[in-house]
Design a protein around this motif. Sequence first.
Motif, mmCIF file in Angstrom:
data_model
loop_
_atom_site.group_PDB
_atom_site.id
_atom_site.type_symbol
_atom_site.label_atom_id
_atom_site.label_comp_id
_atom_site.label_asym_id
_atom_site.label_seq_id
_atom_site.Cartn_x
_atom_site.Cartn_y
_atom_site.Cartn_z
ATOM 1 N N ASN A 176 39.498 37.727 -3.290
ATOM 2 C CA ASN A 176 40.543 38.342 -4.438
ATOM 3 C C ASN A 176 39.958 39.681 -5.201
ATOM 4 O O ASN A 176 40.109 40.636 -5.529
ATOM 5 N N TRP A 214 48.994 35.363 -5.707
ATOM 6 C CA TRP A 214 47.634 34.898 -4.638
ATOM 7 C C TRP A 214 48.105 34.110 -3.727
ATOM 8 O O TRP A 214 47.853 34.838 -1.966
ATOM 9 N N SER A 236 44.104 35.257 -1.279
ATOM 10 C CA SER A 236 43.827 34.132 -1.993
ATOM 11 C C SER A 236 42.215 33.412 -3.066
ATOM 12 O O SER A 236 41.683 33.464 -4.165
ATOM 13 N N PRO A 247 44.160 36.142 -11.441
ATOM 14 C CA PRO A 247 43.968 36.287 -9.657
ATOM 15 C C PRO A 247 44.454 34.018 -9.390
ATOM 16 O O PRO A 247 44.491 33.646 -8.599
#
Length: 315
Positions: A182, A208, A177, A203
């Motif tokens: 990412n 995430w 994350s 994102p």
Amino acid sequence: MFLLAVCAATIPVTAGADPDSQILDVRPLGGRQFEVVVHSAAMNRPIPLWMSHPGPGAPALYLLNAVDGGEDGGPWTTRTDVADFFADKNVNVILPMSGRASYYTDWLNDDPVLGRNKWTTFLTQELPPLLGSRFGMTGRNAIAGLSMSATSALNLAIGAPGLYQAVGAYSGCPRTSDPAANAYVHGELAAFGANADNMWGAPDNPAWAEHDPMLHVDQLRGLALYVSSGNGAPGPHENLGDPGIDGNPIRLLDRMLVGGVMETVIDNCTRPFVDRLAAAGVPATVMLRPGGHAWAYWQDDLHQSWPLFATAIGA
């Protein structure tokens, strides 16, 4: 040779928790090895598995392939001695022969290239009751993955408390994350034409963080946990005589340069994760070693983590 084609079932169909999920076919491959084809209702397609089955009354070890899902560069069965190593051990070894670039997770959206991915549902809900019923398993399980699927194994264990008693993460990046991680995941999947936004969203999507093992180390407490990575420097398997190099200096150079750089990145993910486990008081067997990103090291990891897994699952 492992066959991926689906033919008419040679055994009675076995239904799982979802009435549409079922074992379609079981084919003997010789000895205790089988090809098993399972229809996943969640993904609406057949999933081929390689399996080593010792007989009823044994636990299970689920092994996940690398980013190609075993479809391109070769699965555990051709890259390692997994069949021979487990030939005398009281454990069912289950290897999905699919899942390229999927992170073995449930994707939020279908992907134009990869289609529908609902691997968490398949691996934690559909598959265990099917195999447990058909092959007489004990219900105790371990799961391990390498590279991409090392993160997957951790996430599957975190997301299904009680299903697994042991988990192995070999040369993976257990972060997803933060911006660098990412970007790494997006680049990894883009190499296969897939869009990671279809997996866990943009994102800034909370999914995430929900799938970032670094943020959920407390949920690994109580598991027999094995974590490994190399540091990218030449190790015992960077030599001309090593299997997979076989005297070829070009292959050796590729393992040292490409594999070395890749494992340096992995190491920079793994060491903070190991530190986070220690800070949280979560026990783990940790193997930080020299060496690159190569199957020879993951075979070593499998051998070295097996005693830990065997004790945890009662093999």
